[in-house]
Design a protein around this motif. Structure first.
Motif, short mmCIF file in Angstrom:
data_model
loop_
_atom_site.label_atom_id
_atom_site.label_comp_id
_atom_site.label_asym_id
_atom_site.label_seq_id
_atom_site.Cartn_x
_atom_site.Cartn_y
_atom_site.Cartn_z
N SER A 174 0.77 -1.17 0.18
CA SER A 174 0.19 -0.11 0.01
C SER A 174 0.86 1.42 -0.10
N GLY A 175 2.06 1.10 0.42
CA GLY A 175 2.90 2.33 0.39
C GLY A 175 3.48 2.93 -1.01
N LYS A 176 3.50 4.10 -0.82
CA LYS A 176 4.02 4.77 -2.32
C LYS A 176 5.51 5.42 -2.34
N GLN A 177 6.22 4.83 -1.44
CA GLN A 177 7.72 5.38 -1.30
C GLN A 177 8.29 4.73 -2.23
N LEU A 178 9.09 5.08 -3.05
CA LEU A 178 10.12 4.50 -4.06
C LEU A 178 11.01 3.70 -3.05
N CYS A 179 11.42 2.54 -3.25
CA CYS A 179 12.40 1.75 -2.76
C CYS A 179 13.21 0.92 -3.69
N TYR A 180 14.47 0.59 -3.30
CA TYR A 180 15.62 0.07 -4.19
C TYR A 180 16.15 -1.05 -3.33
N ASP A 181 16.16 -2.35 -3.76
CA ASP A 181 16.71 -3.56 -3.36
C ASP A 181 18.09 -3.73 -3.87
N GLY A 182 19.01 -3.61 -3.02
CA GLY A 182 20.33 -3.92 -3.54
C GLY A 182 20.67 -5.17 -4.16
N ILE A 183 20.14 -6.41 -3.46
CA ILE A 183 20.36 -7.62 -3.83
C ILE A 183 20.07 -8.01 -5.35
N SER A 184 18.43 -7.68 -5.28
CA SER A 184 18.11 -8.04 -6.49
C SER A 184 18.09 -6.97 -7.86
N GLY A 185 18.46 -5.76 -7.29
CA GLY A 185 18.52 -4.67 -8.11
C GLY A 185 16.97 -4.27 -8.67
N ARG A 186 16.14 -4.48 -7.91
CA ARG A 186 14.68 -4.19 -8.31
C ARG A 186 14.35 -2.95 -7.42
N TYR A 187 13.49 -1.95 -8.09
CA TYR A 187 12.67 -0.96 -7.73
C TYR A 187 11.31 -1.56 -7.36
N PHE A 188 10.80 -0.92 -6.09
CA PHE A 188 9.50 -1.34 -5.73
C PHE A 188 8.90 -0.12 -4.81
N GLU A 189 7.54 -0.20 -4.69
CA GLU A 189 6.66 1.05 -3.94
C GLU A 189 6.49 0.27 -2.83
N SER A 190 6.84 0.89 -1.47
CA SER A 190 6.18 0.13 -0.35
C SER A 190 6.66 1.39 0.91
N ASP A 191 6.82 1.06 2.03
CA ASP A 191 7.22 2.06 3.00
C ASP A 191 7.91 1.30 4.30
N ILE A 192 8.57 2.25 4.86
CA ILE A 192 9.36 1.93 5.90
C ILE A 192 8.59 0.87 6.82
N GLN A 193 7.52 1.14 7.39
CA GLN A 193 6.53 0.28 8.18
C GLN A 193 6.78 -1.16 7.71
#
Length: 273
Positions: A174-193
């Motif tokens: 449900s989160g709209k914050q852009l995130c980047y996972d360094g292991i898989s190199g993928r961007y996704f939208e989520s939130d810190i919580q």
């Protein structure tokens, strides 16, 4: 000159064999299995001929016992399995040797793979330990704030090298914050919580089961698995899952949270003790 050439040639062949020995052994194993099948098929007509001769001989012996002559006109007296094996086993010796060689080649290939994987795991563990020690020393030397600045610069470099405009952004929750996972190199939208809750869930799993896979973590934050995510994970012996959240700016101007794993997932994570 010729001696030097021969030595270099032999050395090159040896290096090439050592490097590609698993593939070579698998190829030899498959070839031996096919050869074994071909030899068995070719041996069958000869075996059938020997069985037929032995059956006639058996019929004559039974006929002589029952009627006093050797006309062989006795029916219903089939050879016993042990007699069939006794007559035909020599026909299948080449096929058996080839089949044994096939098993030996395949087991040899598996042994080489196991030794290489053990060596890789050991080297990886040493590198991981060295990196962890290095991070601790950096924080102790320059302080947490400066270490965080360095981490953010590294995170920004990774984001710049993998611009979001060239990648698909996965809607993970449900989160709209852009995130980047360094292991898989993928961007996704989520939130810190959501991510922190996933970390807590994985750590709870590790307390009870001693380990958890990277795929489990991806599932908790809503990311689809990768081809290797179920092969990598964390073991409680190395400590619980801990993530630092860096900050960067994507190429489209959006602020981006980057995930930095304090302990990198490893291959033999499910190994206990």
């Amino acid at each position: 000159m010729k001696t030097s050439f021969i030595k270099n040639f032999i050395k090159g062949v040896k290096i090439g064999f050592d490097k590609h020995s698993p593939e070579i052994l698998i190829g030899l194993g498959i070839a031996s299995a096919i050869t074994s099948t071909v030899l068995a098929v070719k041996a069958t007509p000869k075996a059938m001929e020997l069985i037929e001769k032995e059956q006639k001989k058996h019929n004559r012996e039974v006929s002589k016992t029952m009627t006093g002559n050797e006309d062989g006109k006795v029916f219903g007296c089939k050879l016993k399995p042990v007699d069939i094996v006794r007559v035909t086993w020599k026909c299948y010796i080449p096929a058996a040797i080839s089949g044994t060689a096939s098993v030996a080649f395949l087991l040899g290939s598996n042994s080489v793979h196991a030794k290489r994987n053990a060596a890789i795991a050991t080297a990886y563990k040493l590198s991981e330990t060295a990196l962890t020690d290095y991070k601790k020393e950096v924080i102790e030397t320059i302080g947490e704030e400066k270490a965080k600045l360095i981490q953010d610069k590294i995170a920004q470099k990774h984001v710049d090298e993998h611009p979001v405009s060239n990648n698909q952004v996965i809607i993970a929750g449900s989160g709209k914050q852009l995130c980047y996972d360094g292991i898989s190199g993928r961007y996704f939208e989520s939130d810190i919580q959501t991510i922190r809750a996933a970390v807590n869930t994985i750590n709870e799993t590790m307390v009870y089961e001693m380990y958890a896979s990277l795929g489990d973590f991806y599932n908790e934050i809503g990311l689809p698995p990768t081809t290797l995510s179920d092969e990598l994970g964390w073991n409680l012996d190395d400590g619980q899952l801990e993530i630092s959240y860096g900050s960067a700016i994507s190429d489209d101007g959006r602020p981006c949270i980057t995930l930095d794993y304090h302990v990198a997932p490893r291959y033999d994570f499910a190994k206990l003790g």
